[in-house]
Motif scaffolding. Structure first.
Motif, PDB file in Angstrom:
ATOM      1  N   THR A 173      41.617  39.437  29.475  1.00 32.98           N
ATOM      2  CA  THR A 173      42.376  38.698  30.488  1.00 32.98           C
ATOM      3  C   THR A 173      42.364  39.433  31.820  1.00 32.98           C
ATOM      4  N   GLU A 174      42.638  40.741  31.790  1.00 36.36           N
ATOM      5  CA  GLU A 174      42.610  41.527  33.032  1.00 36.36           C
ATOM      6  C   GLU A 174      41.196  41.590  33.600  1.00 36.36           C
ATOM      7  N   GLU A 175      40.207  41.655  32.712  1.00 33.12           N
ATOM      8  CA  GLU A 175      38.804  41.677  33.161  1.00 33.12           C
ATOM      9  C   GLU A 175      38.472  40.383  33.919  1.00 33.12           C
ATOM     10  N   PHE A 176      38.938  39.256  33.381  1.00 31.58           N
ATOM     11  CA  PHE A 176      38.681  37.969  34.044  1.00 31.58           C
ATOM     12  C   PHE A 176      39.381  37.905  35.405  1.00 31.58           C
ATOM     13  N   LYS A 177      40.606  38.407  35.462  1.00 31.75           N
ATOM     14  CA  LYS A 177      41.343  38.384  36.730  1.00 31.75           C
ATOM     15  C   LYS A 177      40.641  39.240  37.782  1.00 31.75           C
ATOM     16  N   ASP A 178      40.075  40.373  37.341  1.00 32.12           N
ATOM     17  CA  ASP A 178      39.326  41.224  38.278  1.00 32.12           C
ATOM     18  C   ASP A 178      38.083  40.501  38.787  1.00 32.12           C
ATOM     19  N   ARG A 179      37.411  39.784  37.904  1.00 27.67           N
ATOM     20  CA  ARG A 179      36.210  39.042  38.315  1.00 27.67           C
ATOM     21  C   ARG A 179      36.563  37.958  39.343  1.00 27.67           C
ATOM     22  N   LEU A 180      37.707  37.313  39.120  1.00 30.04           N
ATOM     23  CA  LEU A 180      38.146  36.293  40.089  1.00 30.04           C
ATOM     24  C   LEU A 180      38.492  36.931  41.432  1.00 30.04           C
ATOM     25  N   ALA A 181      39.085  38.112  41.374  1.00 25.49           N
ATOM     26  CA  ALA A 181      39.447  38.810  42.609  1.00 25.49           C
ATOM     27  C   ALA A 181      38.200  39.251  43.380  1.00 25.49           C
ATOM     28  N   LEU A 237      42.222  29.312  30.957  1.00 29.46           N
ATOM     29  CA  LEU A 237      41.276  29.553  32.052  1.00 29.46           C
ATOM     30  C   LEU A 237      41.959  29.434  33.415  1.00 29.46           C
ATOM     31  N   ASN A 238      42.690  28.357  33.639  1.00 31.34           N
ATOM     32  CA  ASN A 238      43.288  28.116  34.951  1.00 31.34           C
ATOM     33  C   ASN A 238      44.476  29.031  35.229  1.00 31.34           C
ATOM     34  N   ALA A 239      45.148  29.496  34.166  1.00 23.53           N
ATOM     35  CA  ALA A 239      46.273  30.414  34.364  1.00 23.53           C
ATOM     36  C   ALA A 239      45.798  31.757  34.905  1.00 23.53           C
ATOM     37  N   LEU A 240      44.535  32.076  34.652  1.00 23.21           N
ATOM     38  CA  LEU A 240      43.998  33.367  35.108  1.00 23.21           C
ATOM     39  C   LEU A 240      44.003  33.473  36.630  1.00 23.21           C
ATOM     40  N   ALA A 241      43.923  32.334  37.316  1.00 23.91           N
ATOM     41  CA  ALA A 241      43.857  32.341  38.784  1.00 23.91           C
ATOM     42  C   ALA A 241      45.236  32.447  39.425  1.00 23.91           C
ATOM     43  N   GLY A 242      46.306  32.414  38.622  1.00 25.95           N
ATOM     44  CA  GLY A 242      47.655  32.409  39.185  1.00 25.95           C
ATOM     45  C   GLY A 242      47.993  31.004  39.667  1.00 25.95           C
ATOM     46  N   GLY A 243      49.193  30.809  40.124  1.00 26.33           N
ATOM     47  CA  GLY A 243      49.584  29.485  40.613  1.00 26.33           C
ATOM     48  C   GLY A 243      50.224  28.623  39.552  1.00 26.33           C
ATOM     49  N   LEU A 298      36.429  30.075  38.761  1.00 29.26           N
ATOM     50  CA  LEU A 298      36.806  29.714  37.384  1.00 29.26           C
ATOM     51  C   LEU A 298      35.605  29.180  36.612  1.00 29.26           C
ATOM     52  N   ASP A 299      34.736  28.439  37.289  1.00 29.41           N
ATOM     53  CA  ASP A 299      33.536  27.925  36.620  1.00 29.41           C
ATOM     54  C   ASP A 299      32.627  29.068  36.174  1.00 29.41           C
ATOM     55  N   ASP A 300      32.598  30.155  36.961  1.00 35.68           N
ATOM     56  CA  ASP A 300      31.747  31.303  36.613  1.00 35.68           C
ATOM     57  C   ASP A 300      32.200  31.979  35.324  1.00 35.68           C
ATOM     58  N   ILE A 301      33.526  31.994  35.077  1.00 32.93           N
ATOM     59  CA  ILE A 301      34.035  32.710  33.895  1.00 32.93           C
ATOM     60  C   ILE A 301      34.397  31.756  32.759  1.00 32.93           C
ATOM     61  N   LEU A 302      34.119  30.468  32.925  1.00 32.48           N
ATOM     62  CA  LEU A 302      34.528  29.474  31.914  1.00 32.48           C
ATOM     63  C   LEU A 302      33.998  29.809  30.525  1.00 32.48           C
ATOM     64  N   VAL A 303      32.709  30.095  30.409  1.00 35.01           N
ATOM     65  CA  VAL A 303      32.104  30.348  29.095  1.00 35.01           C
ATOM     66  C   VAL A 303      32.788  31.515  28.397  1.00 35.01           C
ATOM     67  N   ASP A 304      32.956  32.625  29.112  1.00 36.01           N
ATOM     68  CA  ASP A 304      33.591  33.809  28.528  1.00 36.01           C
ATOM     69  C   ASP A 304      35.051  33.535  28.162  1.00 36.01           C
ATOM     70  N   ALA A 305      35.776  32.858  29.063  1.00 32.54           N
ATOM     71  CA  ALA A 305      37.208  32.595  28.826  1.00 32.54           C
ATOM     72  C   ALA A 305      37.413  31.665  27.631  1.00 32.54           C
ATOM     73  N   PHE A 306      36.586  30.632  27.521  1.00 32.96           N
ATOM     74  CA  PHE A 306      36.696  29.715  26.383  1.00 32.96           C
ATOM     75  C   PHE A 306      36.394  30.438  25.069  1.00 32.96           C
ATOM     76  N   ALA A 307      35.407  31.330  25.090  1.00 33.03           N
ATOM     77  CA  ALA A 307      35.064  32.091  23.885  1.00 33.03           C
ATOM     78  C   ALA A 307      36.225  32.991  23.461  1.00 33.03           C
ATOM     79  N   VAL A 308      36.886  33.596  24.440  1.00 29.36           N
ATOM     80  CA  VAL A 308      38.046  34.454  24.146  1.00 29.36           C
ATOM     81  C   VAL A 308      39.205  33.621  23.585  1.00 29.36           C
TER      82      VAL A 308
END
Length: 512
Positions: free
Chosen positions: A48-56, A119-125, A61-71
């Motif tokens: 989760t933290e790894e995904f948030k760093d990638r977004l930062a 997936l969408n919660a990773l972006a905050g908001g 979100l589309d870039d990390i979709l595959v990894d996030a769905f697998a997790v």
């Protein structure tokens, strides 16, 4: 004709979209499954933290979709003992893309929502998961909560009568569950506050609406209203109510059931003028009297106890026509509630005036991204597209559908229909097969209950009068020999698990 030929050659829009999603995402997500299974719980949570760093770092979100769905799939397998099927992955992508996923009953829509929610919660908001009643909001948050918590996300649950501090905390979570009513009323209450720090609902980022056709189409024009007391005497309601029984349908007033309206005829106006002792009911000095008379006629002609409302602890409590549930604290406006209270002879509360209002249609169009899921959306696809700019995709079932759908039976009279229904319920009950009977009102659910009682058929009734036992009744509805009579409060999003040996008997027998 031309459209049919083109569909056969190139496939329908639905087929092409499903093929696009399958080819783009299913292979990559499935290929990650072995590596995800090898991760420890803490390593999986750290993703989760790894995904948030990638977004930062400018990934989307589309870039990390595959990894996030697998997790998320692996988390579901570990803590819920539920592994997302491929068709559920497709449904998750559809929701993430801001569309409506039509999925058949029993295909696991609640589990599907975990994928785009995570997936969408990773972006905050914040992500809002919206259900049709408090029971489902509480059930889904408790059921899916362990998946989110394993991955380091926080969840909130908005329930009726929550204080503001608790609501603010729930909205501050990564994922918030609640009903359409609660989200809508919180928005209205926030707009009546004087300081921003007193507000509880900060953003309208992404909403996933369960039973989306019920909320966005059936109830779309239903106004949410916050009202305050108006200074007015209640005695006139009692006075006018005592006169209404003297009026006769057709002669003194006419009723339009479809549009839920009732209007006095000329003869009815003359009759009321004699009873009230006034020369001209429509004189400017009597306009308040006209209003009371019209609302009293509506209360008597259109609003029925145990269908539109219940009497509970000396109060008139509205029953939601869409969900069949009691709505404590809600009141009809323009003096209608007072007219119903006068009809029932209970204490009349002060009349209210509207302070703030919004329809569900206008509320949900404020979200930056909106998605929904239901078992019945294709028929309303044009409305979804026109009103909300939402496309509908029909998701295939994981296995071939084996439900036996019998043709509708039409009877000459209502009494013949009830007799045939009781006969069919009795026959099925004698074999031990569980039966679920759907009715449209409390009154009808209790009518069929009395008829079954006379036949000696053991059964339970699930309506707004017995809502406290809902979880218990639903849990037992799929057991051998169970007969459950339900209003529409049990018809949306309720899961009934089959008991041992029921599958061999033919499964749950549903009678509508």
């Amino acid at each position: 004709m031309i459209n049919n030929v083109l569909s056969k050659v190139f496939g329908t829009h639905n087929d092409r979209e499903l093929k696009r999603i399958s080819e783009a995402f299913l292979g990559p997500i499935n290929s990650l499954e072995p590596s995800m299974e090898k991760l420890s719980d803490s390593d999986l949570s750290r993703k989760t933290e790894e995904f948030k760093d990638r977004l930062a770092n400018s990934e989307t979100l589309d870039d990390i979709l595959v990894d996030a769905f697998a997790v998320a799939r692996e988390a579901g397998r570990r803590v819920l003992n539920m592994r997302h099927y491929d068709v559920q992955l497709i449904g998750g992508v559809v929701l993430h893309e801001g569309k409506i996923a039509e999925m058949a009953t029993g295909e696991g829509k609640t589990l599907v929502a975990t994928l785009p929610a995570y997936l969408n919660a990773l972006a905050g908001g914040g992500v809002h998961i919206i259900t049709v009643n408090d029971y489902l909001a509480r059930r889904d948050s408790e059921w899916m909560g362990p998946l989110y918590e394993l991955l380091g996300l926080t969840i909130g649950n908005i329930q009726h009568d929550m204080p503001d501090d608790d609501r603010r905390a729930a909205y501050g979570a990564d994922i918030t569950f609640g009903t359409n009513n609660e989200f809508g009323f919180d928005y209205l209450r926030d707009n009546m506050k004087f300081q921003s720090e007193d507000m509880v609902q900060p953003t309208h980022n992404f909403a996933i609406v369960d039973e989306v056709d019920s909320i966005l189409i059936d109830e779309s024009r239903t106004p949410l209203i916050i009202s305050g007391p108006a200074e007015q005497s209640t005695e006139l309601y009692y006075k006018v109510d005592r006169l209404i029984p003297a009026l006769k349908l057709e002669r003194d007033y006419e009723v339009d059931e479809k549009n839920r309206s009732a209007a006095l005829t000329e003869e009815g106006v003359s009759h009321l003028e004699r009873l009230l002792g006034v020369d001209n009911l429509y004189d400017a000095s009597h306009m308040d009297l006209v209003h009371h008379c019209q609302q009293a006629v509506k209360a008597h002609a259109l609003f029925k106890r145990d269908r539109d409302y219940l009497l509970k602890d000396g109060e008139v409590v509205i029953v939601d026509e869409f969900t069949g549930r009691m709505m404590p604290g809600r009141r009809w406006s323009d003096g209608l509630h007072q007219a119903v209270e006068a009809k029932e002879g209970v204490k009349i509360a002060q009349e209210n005036q509207t302070l703030a209002t919004i329809t569900f249609q206008n509320f949900f169009r404020m979200y930056d991204k909106l998605a929904g899921m239901t078992g019945t959306a294709i028929t309303e696809a044009p409305e979804f597209h026109k009103i909300y700019d939402l496309d509908v995709l029909e998701i295939p079932t994981n296995k071939p559908l084996i439900r036996d759908e019998m043709p509708d039976v039409i009877f000459r009279t209502e009494s013949e229909k009830w007799k045939a229904a009781v006969e069919e319920i009795t026959e099925q009950n004698e074999t031990g097969r569980p039966v679920l009977v759907g009715t449209t009102s409390i009154e009808k659910s209790e009518k069929i209950s009395k008829m079954l009682g006379k036949r000696g058929v053991k059964h339970v009734v699930l309506n707004a009068k017995h809502h406290e036992r809902e979880a218990e009744i639903v849990a037992l509805a799929g057991q051998q020999g169970a007969v459950t009579i339900a209003t529409n409060m049990a018809g949306r999003g309720t899961d009934i698990v089959l008991g041992e040996g029921v599958k061999e008997l033919g499964g749950l027998h549903v009678l509508g």
